[in-house]
Design a protein around this motif. Structure first.
Motif, PDB file in Angstrom:
ATOM      1  N   ALA A   1      63.553  35.078  -8.048  1.00  0.00           N
ATOM      2  CA  ALA A   1      64.933  34.798  -7.642  1.00  0.00           C
ATOM      3  C   ALA A   1      65.684  34.011  -8.709  1.00  0.00           C
ATOM      4  N   LEU A   2      64.976  33.148  -9.421  1.00  0.00           N
ATOM      5  CA  LEU A   2      65.604  32.314 -10.449  1.00  0.00           C
ATOM      6  C   LEU A   2      65.134  32.650 -11.859  1.00  0.00           C
ATOM      7  N   HIS A   3      64.035  33.365 -11.948  1.00  0.00           N
ATOM      8  CA  HIS A   3      63.440  33.691 -13.249  1.00  0.00           C
ATOM      9  C   HIS A   3      63.083  35.181 -13.254  1.00  0.00           C
ATOM     10  N   PRO A   4      64.071  36.050 -13.308  1.00  0.00           N
ATOM     11  CA  PRO A   4      63.789  37.485 -13.145  1.00  0.00           C
ATOM     12  C   PRO A   4      62.923  38.091 -14.233  1.00  0.00           C
ATOM     13  N   THR A   5      62.905  37.481 -15.419  1.00  0.00           N
ATOM     14  CA  THR A   5      62.125  38.073 -16.510  1.00  0.00           C
ATOM     15  C   THR A   5      61.140  37.095 -17.147  1.00  0.00           C
ATOM     16  N   ARG A   6      60.955  35.930 -16.556  1.00  0.00           N
ATOM     17  CA  ARG A   6      59.981  34.986 -17.120  1.00  0.00           C
ATOM     18  C   ARG A   6      58.565  35.544 -16.964  1.00  0.00           C
ATOM     19  N   ALA A   7      57.711  35.284 -17.936  1.00  0.00           N
ATOM     20  CA  ALA A   7      56.325  35.739 -17.865  1.00  0.00           C
ATOM     21  C   ALA A   7      55.596  35.035 -16.726  1.00  0.00           C
ATOM     22  N   VAL A   8      54.886  35.829 -15.937  1.00  0.00           N
ATOM     23  CA  VAL A   8      54.081  35.339 -14.824  1.00  0.00           C
ATOM     24  C   VAL A   8      52.661  35.857 -15.010  1.00  0.00           C
ATOM     25  N   ILE A   9      51.690  34.979 -14.804  1.00  0.00           N
ATOM     26  CA  ILE A   9      50.279  35.312 -14.984  1.00  0.00           C
ATOM     27  C   ILE A   9      49.603  35.408 -13.623  1.00  0.00           C
ATOM     28  N   ILE A  10      48.780  36.450 -13.452  1.00  0.00           N
ATOM     29  CA  ILE A  10      48.021  36.644 -12.217  1.00  0.00           C
ATOM     30  C   ILE A  10      46.570  36.942 -12.569  1.00  0.00           C
ATOM     31  N   GLY A  11      45.658  36.241 -11.907  1.00  0.00           N
ATOM     32  CA  GLY A  11      44.230  36.474 -12.085  1.00  0.00           C
ATOM     33  C   GLY A  11      43.612  37.073 -10.841  1.00  0.00           C
ATOM     34  N   GLY A  12      42.431  37.650 -10.998  1.00  0.00           N
ATOM     35  CA  GLY A  12      41.793  38.374  -9.913  1.00  0.00           C
ATOM     36  C   GLY A  12      40.768  37.579  -9.131  1.00  0.00           C
ATOM     37  N   GLU A  13      40.089  38.284  -8.245  1.00  0.00           N
ATOM     38  CA  GLU A  13      39.142  37.695  -7.305  1.00  0.00           C
ATOM     39  C   GLU A  13      37.884  37.180  -8.010  1.00  0.00           C
ATOM     40  N   ASN A  14      37.036  36.533  -7.197  1.00  0.00           N
ATOM     41  CA  ASN A  14      35.753  36.020  -7.699  1.00  0.00           C
ATOM     42  C   ASN A  14      35.941  35.110  -8.904  1.00  0.00           C
ATOM     43  N   TRP A  15      36.863  34.147  -8.740  1.00  0.00           N
ATOM     44  CA  TRP A  15      37.113  33.133  -9.757  1.00  0.00           C
ATOM     45  C   TRP A  15      37.691  33.728 -11.045  1.00  0.00           C
ATOM     46  N   SER A  16      38.310  34.903 -10.934  1.00  0.00           N
ATOM     47  CA  SER A  16      38.949  35.570 -12.080  1.00  0.00           C
ATOM     48  C   SER A  16      37.966  35.866 -13.207  1.00  0.00           C
ATOM     49  N   GLY A  17      36.724  36.144 -12.844  1.00  0.00           N
ATOM     50  CA  GLY A  17      35.753  36.549 -13.854  1.00  0.00           C
ATOM     51  C   GLY A  17      36.174  37.841 -14.535  1.00  0.00           C
ATOM     52  N   ILE A  18      35.565  38.127 -15.660  1.00  0.00           N
ATOM     53  CA  ILE A  18      35.995  39.268 -16.462  1.00  0.00           C
ATOM     54  C   ILE A  18      35.902  40.579 -15.691  1.00  0.00           C
ATOM     55  N   LYS A  19      34.934  40.708 -14.794  1.00  0.00           N
ATOM     56  CA  LYS A  19      34.794  41.951 -14.036  1.00  0.00           C
ATOM     57  C   LYS A  19      35.923  42.155 -13.029  1.00  0.00           C
ATOM     58  N   SER A  20      36.645  41.081 -12.698  1.00  0.00           N
ATOM     59  CA  SER A  20      37.749  41.231 -11.743  1.00  0.00           C
ATOM     60  C   SER A  20      38.846  42.134 -12.291  1.00  0.00           C
ATOM     61  N   LEU A  21      38.937  42.254 -13.612  1.00  0.00           N
ATOM     62  CA  LEU A  21      39.971  43.107 -14.204  1.00  0.00           C
ATOM     63  C   LEU A  21      39.783  44.573 -13.829  1.00  0.00           C
ATOM     64  N   GLU A  22      38.550  44.957 -13.529  1.00  0.00           N
ATOM     65  CA  GLU A  22      38.278  46.365 -13.239  1.00  0.00           C
ATOM     66  C   GLU A  22      39.036  46.855 -12.014  1.00  0.00           C
ATOM     67  N   THR A  23      39.285  45.961 -11.055  1.00  0.00           N
ATOM     68  CA  THR A  23      39.943  46.369  -9.809  1.00  0.00           C
ATOM     69  C   THR A  23      41.190  45.543  -9.512  1.00  0.00           C
ATOM     70  N   LEU A  24      41.695  44.820 -10.508  1.00  0.00           N
ATOM     71  CA  LEU A  24      42.885  43.993 -10.312  1.00  0.00           C
ATOM     72  C   LEU A  24      44.139  44.861 -10.330  1.00  0.00           C
ATOM     73  N   ALA A  25      44.829  44.912  -9.192  1.00  0.00           N
ATOM     74  CA  ALA A  25      46.116  45.603  -9.121  1.00  0.00           C
ATOM     75  C   ALA A  25      47.227  44.586  -9.361  1.00  0.00           C
TER      76      ALA A  25
END
Length: 301
Positions: A144-168
């Motif tokens: 709403a206030l930052h329409p193009t600011r970079a936002v970071i999202i990590g995945g399940e299981n403590w964001s381990g590297i394997k979480s990227l395989e199924t991170l939507a």
């Protein structure tokens, strides 16, 4: 800046409160980015409008301003928002209400040097089945206030590297994936009491032949992810517990991880600055010998 703004009292977990001089020192050492983890749930009301303590918000802003004044990039996150991991959807509105206030406080800040990370290391009941729905209120308030600011999202299981395989991820070109790398966990967390009841035993060596092979596979998985998605992930944390691992071995670990992932071109934040898993020795007023060099930076006298 790990374990600085997460305890109930700033710096209580093995370190000291943040100071302006910390960011001057970090910049002088050659770093270009600091990640500032912040615990918000214990500084805000769990009832609408989920008001964040004014002194706490001002303190967080002061620390962000110190870092930006040194021409450092800043990643500001929500860290240890404990209730969200037990009841993700039930806590989503509270989490979003907190991010509404963060977004308002940092409106107008430069987009290229301040990024937001919505929540650190989803785990327990907070997983890929509910991740995007849980984060939707926070992302809506940020956008709403930052329409193009970079936002970071990590995945399940403590964001381990394997979480990227199924991170939507949402359909948003300014959302970036993150993962954390504490592999092999039995080495990096040996003797770490907070991992109870399954504390890895002390004495694990690194690297074994199997460790080296797994590291190569992990690097390949990042290259595969980038080719598949067109996105470049960010290694938000990497480190090894200092209590039971000699400094020389920690140096070797970081050098090996740095060198292995270098060809991918991904960004990296190490855990941590001077509290647990330290790079800087506050008691002696110096960077730990070898640690900067392990990251490809110049050693400091």
């Amino acid at each position: 800046m790990g374990n600085t703004l997460e305890p109930e009292t700033e710096g209580a977990w093995g370190g000291a409160p943040a100071r302006k001089a910390d960011f001057e020192r970090i910049k002088a050492a050659g770093f270009d980015t600091v990640r500032i983890p912040v615990r918000w749930h214990n500084k805000s009301s769990d009832k609408p409008p989920y008001t964040v303590d004014a002194k706490w918000m001002a303190r967080v802003q002061q620390i962000v301003d110190w870092a930006l004044a040194e021409d450092l990039n800043v990643i500001l996150n929500s860290h240890h928002f404990d209730p969200i991991h037990d009841d993700p959807l039930g806590v989503a509105a509270w989490h979003g209400g907190v991010w509404k206030q963060i977004a308002a406080r940092f409106a107008g800040y430069p987009e290229d040097s301040l990024w937001f990370e919505l929540e650190n290391e989803p785990h327990k009941n907070f997983n890929h089945t509910n991740l995007l729905e849980t984060l939707a209120p926070a992302l809506k308030e940020v956008r709403a206030l930052h329409p193009t600011r970079a936002v970071i999202i990590g995945g399940e299981n403590w964001s381990g590297i394997k979480s990227l395989e199924t991170l939507a991820l949402p359909e948003d070109p300014n959302i970036h994936p993150t993962f954390h790398y504490y592999d092999p966990f039995t080495y990096t967390h040996q003797g770490a009491e907070w991992t109870a009841p399954d504390i890895p035993p002390v004495g694990r060596a690194f690297p074994t032949t199997q460790d080296a092979a797994q590291l190569a596979r992990d690097v390949a998985s990042i290259q595969t992810y980038m080719a598949r998605t067109g996105k470049t992930p960010f290694m938000g944390e990497v480190g090894a517990f200092d209590r039971h691992i000699p400094l020389a071995d920690r140096v070797k670990y970081h050098r090996m991880i740095t060198d292995a992932f270098a060809p991918t071109g991904i960004g990296v934040c190490t855990w941590a600055y001077t509290n647990t898993f330290p790079f800087y020795d506050s008691a002696k007023g110096r960077w730990l010998p070898g640690m900067l060099g392990a990251l490809g930076l110049k050693e400091q006298d």
